[in-house]
Design a protein around this motif. Sequence first.
Motif, mmCIF file in Angstrom:
data_model
loop_
_atom_site.group_PDB
_atom_site.id
_atom_site.type_symbol
_atom_site.label_atom_id
_atom_site.label_comp_id
_atom_site.label_asym_id
_atom_site.label_seq_id
_atom_site.Cartn_x
_atom_site.Cartn_y
_atom_site.Cartn_z
ATOM 1 N N GLU A 111 1.803 54.932 43.526
ATOM 2 C CA GLU A 111 0.617 55.765 43.359
ATOM 3 C C GLU A 111 0.986 57.129 42.782
ATOM 4 O O GLU A 111 2.019 57.708 43.122
ATOM 5 N N ILE A 112 0.127 57.644 41.897
ATOM 6 C CA ILE A 112 0.382 58.926 41.246
ATOM 7 C C ILE A 112 0.547 60.037 42.275
ATOM 8 O O ILE A 112 1.357 60.944 42.112
ATOM 9 N N ASP A 113 -0.200 59.972 43.358
ATOM 10 C CA ASP A 113 -0.123 61.032 44.358
ATOM 11 C C ASP A 113 1.070 60.854 45.302
ATOM 12 O O ASP A 113 1.276 61.644 46.215
ATOM 13 N N GLU A 114 1.853 59.813 45.068
ATOM 14 C CA GLU A 114 3.036 59.584 45.897
ATOM 15 C C GLU A 114 4.290 59.977 45.115
ATOM 16 O O GLU A 114 5.218 59.193 44.918
ATOM 17 N N LYS A 115 4.326 61.222 44.637
ATOM 18 C CA LYS A 115 5.443 61.690 43.832
ATOM 19 C C LYS A 115 6.762 61.569 44.572
ATOM 20 O O LYS A 115 7.804 61.301 43.983
ATOM 21 N N GLN A 116 6.709 61.785 45.878
ATOM 22 C CA GLN A 116 7.930 61.701 46.665
ATOM 23 C C GLN A 116 8.539 60.305 46.547
ATOM 24 O O GLN A 116 9.760 60.163 46.436
ATOM 25 N N LYS A 117 7.700 59.275 46.556
ATOM 26 C CA LYS A 117 8.202 57.899 46.425
ATOM 27 C C LYS A 117 8.738 57.658 45.022
ATOM 28 O O LYS A 117 9.718 56.941 44.832
ATOM 29 N N GLN A 118 8.086 58.247 44.007
ATOM 30 C CA GLN A 118 8.585 58.101 42.635
ATOM 31 C C GLN A 118 9.949 58.756 42.497
ATOM 32 O O GLN A 118 10.852 58.217 41.852
ATOM 33 N N VAL A 119 10.115 59.936 43.101
ATOM 34 C CA VAL A 119 11.412 60.616 43.059
ATOM 35 C C VAL A 119 12.474 59.759 43.715
ATOM 36 O O VAL A 119 13.575 59.583 43.185
ATOM 37 N N LYS A 120 12.147 59.187 44.881
ATOM 38 C CA LYS A 120 13.140 58.365 45.582
ATOM 39 C C LYS A 120 13.501 57.128 44.765
ATOM 40 O O LYS A 120 14.653 56.690 44.777
ATOM 41 N N GLU A 121 12.539 56.574 44.039
ATOM 42 C CA GLU A 121 12.822 55.410 43.201
ATOM 43 C C GLU A 121 13.779 55.786 42.071
ATOM 44 O O GLU A 121 14.677 55.008 41.709
ATOM 45 N N LEU A 122 13.613 56.997 41.512
ATOM 46 C CA LEU A 122 14.533 57.449 40.465
ATOM 47 C C LEU A 122 15.919 57.702 41.055
ATOM 48 O O LEU A 122 16.939 57.369 40.440
ATOM 49 N N VAL A 123 15.976 58.275 42.252
ATOM 50 C CA VAL A 123 17.257 58.507 42.918
ATOM 51 C C VAL A 123 17.934 57.174 43.237
ATOM 52 O O VAL A 123 19.152 57.038 43.167
ATOM 53 N N ARG A 124 17.133 56.165 43.571
ATOM 54 C CA ARG A 124 17.688 54.819 43.809
ATOM 55 C C ARG A 124 18.374 54.309 42.532
ATOM 56 O O ARG A 124 19.442 53.698 42.583
ATOM 57 N N ASN A 125 17.754 54.566 41.392
ATOM 58 C CA ASN A 125 18.346 54.173 40.113
ATOM 59 C C ASN A 125 19.652 54.943 39.885
ATOM 60 O O ASN A 125 20.667 54.367 39.464
ATOM 61 N N PHE A 126 19.634 56.248 40.161
ATOM 62 C CA PHE A 126 20.828 57.086 40.046
ATOM 63 C C PHE A 126 21.972 56.484 40.867
ATOM 64 O O PHE A 126 23.108 56.358 40.385
ATOM 65 N N LEU A 127 21.686 56.089 42.097
ATOM 66 C CA LEU A 127 22.717 55.531 42.963
ATOM 67 C C LEU A 127 23.175 54.160 42.469
ATOM 68 O O LEU A 127 24.374 53.829 42.522
ATOM 69 N N ALA A 128 22.239 53.359 41.956
ATOM 70 C CA ALA A 128 22.613 52.057 41.397
ATOM 71 C C ALA A 128 23.559 52.240 40.212
ATOM 72 O O ALA A 128 24.465 51.426 39.999
ATOM 73 N N GLN A 129 23.355 53.306 39.444
ATOM 74 C CA GLN A 129 24.252 53.598 38.318
ATOM 75 C C GLN A 129 25.657 53.888 38.829
ATOM 76 O O GLN A 129 26.654 53.440 38.255
ATOM 77 N N ALA A 130 25.746 54.662 39.919
ATOM 78 C CA ALA A 130 27.054 54.960 40.498
ATOM 79 C C ALA A 130 27.744 53.677 40.956
ATOM 80 O O ALA A 130 28.941 53.462 40.689
ATOM 81 N N PHE A 131 27.011 52.795 41.634
ATOM 82 C CA PHE A 131 27.601 51.535 42.082
ATOM 83 C C PHE A 131 27.998 50.656 40.896
ATOM 84 O O PHE A 131 29.000 49.936 40.964
ATOM 85 N N HIS A 132 27.213 50.718 39.821
ATOM 86 C CA HIS A 132 27.570 49.932 38.636
ATOM 87 C C HIS A 132 28.909 50.406 38.073
ATOM 88 O O HIS A 132 29.748 49.581 37.672
ATOM 89 N N ILE A 133 29.130 51.711 38.020
ATOM 90 C CA ILE A 133 30.402 52.259 37.542
ATOM 91 C C ILE A 133 31.557 51.719 38.378
ATOM 92 O O ILE A 133 32.588 51.283 37.843
ATOM 93 N N VAL A 134 31.378 51.708 39.684
ATOM 94 C CA VAL A 134 32.440 51.226 40.577
ATOM 95 C C VAL A 134 32.634 49.725 40.409
ATOM 96 O O VAL A 134 33.761 49.218 40.411
ATOM 97 N N ARG A 135 31.532 48.999 40.227
ATOM 98 C CA ARG A 135 31.650 47.543 40.044
ATOM 99 C C ARG A 135 32.422 47.218 38.767
ATOM 100 O O ARG A 135 33.256 46.294 38.761
ATOM 101 N N VAL A 136 32.182 47.965 37.693
ATOM 102 C CA VAL A 136 32.892 47.717 36.432
ATOM 103 C C VAL A 136 34.391 47.916 36.608
ATOM 104 O O VAL A 136 35.203 47.132 36.116
ATOM 105 N N CYS A 137 34.782 48.979 37.335
ATOM 106 C CA CYS A 137 36.201 49.288 37.539
ATOM 107 C C CYS A 137 36.816 48.464 38.662
ATOM 108 O O CYS A 137 38.034 48.233 38.680
ATOM 109 N N ASN A 138 35.975 48.066 39.621
ATOM 110 C CA ASN A 138 36.402 47.243 40.759
ATOM 111 C C ASN A 138 37.584 47.864 41.503
ATOM 112 O O ASN A 138 38.573 47.206 41.817
ATOM 113 N N HIS A 139 37.456 49.176 41.758
ATOM 114 C CA HIS A 139 38.515 49.868 42.487
ATOM 115 C C HIS A 139 37.916 51.073 43.209
ATOM 116 O O HIS A 139 37.004 51.734 42.696
ATOM 117 N N LYS A 140 38.456 51.356 44.378
ATOM 118 C CA LYS A 140 37.988 52.496 45.174
ATOM 119 C C LYS A 140 38.069 53.805 44.394
ATOM 120 O O LYS A 140 37.208 54.680 44.524
#
Length: 540
Positions: A402-431
């Motif tokens: 919902e447009i008035d649920e900006k907080q949820k939209q922000v969290k969804e974008l942050v979820r994408n940000f975090l998924a990007q970080a995990f993708h970087i680690v998955r590609v390298c497959n190292h701590k």
Amino acid sequence: MARYFADIHVHATMRPFHQNPSARIWDDVVKPENCNNIPFPAKVAGIRRKLATFAQSNLNKAIADSGALTVRTIFNVLYPVELNMYDIRNLLECIMDDEKEINLGRCLSGFPKETIEGNISKVKTNQEVNYLEKLQAEYTYLVNEQKRIYNEVYSLEIAQDYAHFQEIINSSNQKIAIINTIEGLHCFIQLEKYSDFLKKEYIRDVEKENSVFFQQQLQNYTEGINIVKNWGKGRHSPLFITFTHHFWNFMCGQAQSFEGVMETLVIKQQEGLSKGFTLLGKKVLEMLLSNTNGRRILIDTKHMSAKTRQEYYAILKTRYPDNSVPVIASHTAVSGIKMLNNYNIMNTGEPSRVGHYFNPWSINICDEDIRMIYQTKGLIGLLFLPERLEGNVAAGKRLALEIDEKQKQVKELVRNFLAQAFHIVRVCNHKDAWDLISIGSDFDGLVGYLKGIDTFEHYPKLENMLLDLLENLQADHYTGATLHYPAFTVKKYKELMFGMSSREILDKIMYQNVERFLKRYFHDDYLLRGVPNDEPLMII
């Protein structure tokens, strides 16, 4: 030491510097007036609404209620705005008179009318181009800001090396350490006329070492590089520089960065798209990486075309086989594409976002880029721009809220940000891949934004969101059917944390990885003698 945020790509000086000489880097910059009352064409008005015309990185936004600063380390970007930004397409000129054109520039950038008017005049009257003067002036502005105390307690200081950086960070929680960087090698170009950028003879001559134009520009770049390597008696030399930016600069090909109406109606970005290095560009690369003419200046690969990045990695593997030159991507996102040669921009254009969770465009880093950054112990700054992070799957997921649920939209974008970080680690497959990831917001870079995560004051909220997402991992069911991006299960997420806690991972992203990078490279042993510091970062 208290936790804090570090950001490796911020245009903190740009808006106040362009406002007036007395404007403070700490203060809010006055927003352009009456922009909502100007009858721009509908599509142009839509562009204006998407861009951040307000100050995002004025330093008072980093002051917490406690009085401490939440952002303590800023890689400040010195950037003379390219005149090409004021060279709008003929189609748009047909529907806009001079006054509307000036107001468009003012309302898109937030710069004063006089600045916009002067730059548009330089383009239309085909005046001389000398970006170095602006670069020098912005650096001088930053130096002068060091001497000024804000509200009697807050200050900033340009760090000279890692030891000095530590001294600044440990001295007070009311002081910010600044690291100098530059965006775009256009900053050293000098041309008799603006139209010389696209002069076919000159475009050919950058491949001819004996041509007059080649030698003139080589001299200009040599002088410019010597100047910045000697800033502050050599102690303020930029740590890194983006080799290209939005437009052709005679150095190398750039990735497409504009889309939609901006690309079709407003900005002329075609020359240079997807080319590799020019011969002149290779000469300049040598001067920057050299440590015989002052401190080495590292290369930020953001905005390089896929072909240029391929050629750059080949150069590093040949000339620096010990991986002693780190690859940096300072304000980027991941594409989910496997290899750089998967891009065929000249024939098919940028990939469609349909069916993608991440934005697959070549301006973002693919898996091959990630592996090269990992091998060279480089640094990645992830940003928060929806248009850079999201393919249409992720954008659809966020915009369905919902447009008035900006907080949820922000969290969804942050979820994408975090998924990007995990993708970087998955590609390298190292701590150790977690040591690559930092924040590179591109605040005040004349870019888009998502309200709620668009200024320094939102960083504490970002920290809480990331911590919550890490503590409450969920399988990404909606990504499983998308191209190039197999879904994460909760089990896979936890495997990729390599036994680290959520807090440990977040501290790395917030500031520790930047400190680790500075400890390894930001000192004369490396910048003048090529010897990195391999000692582990001491976590206090």
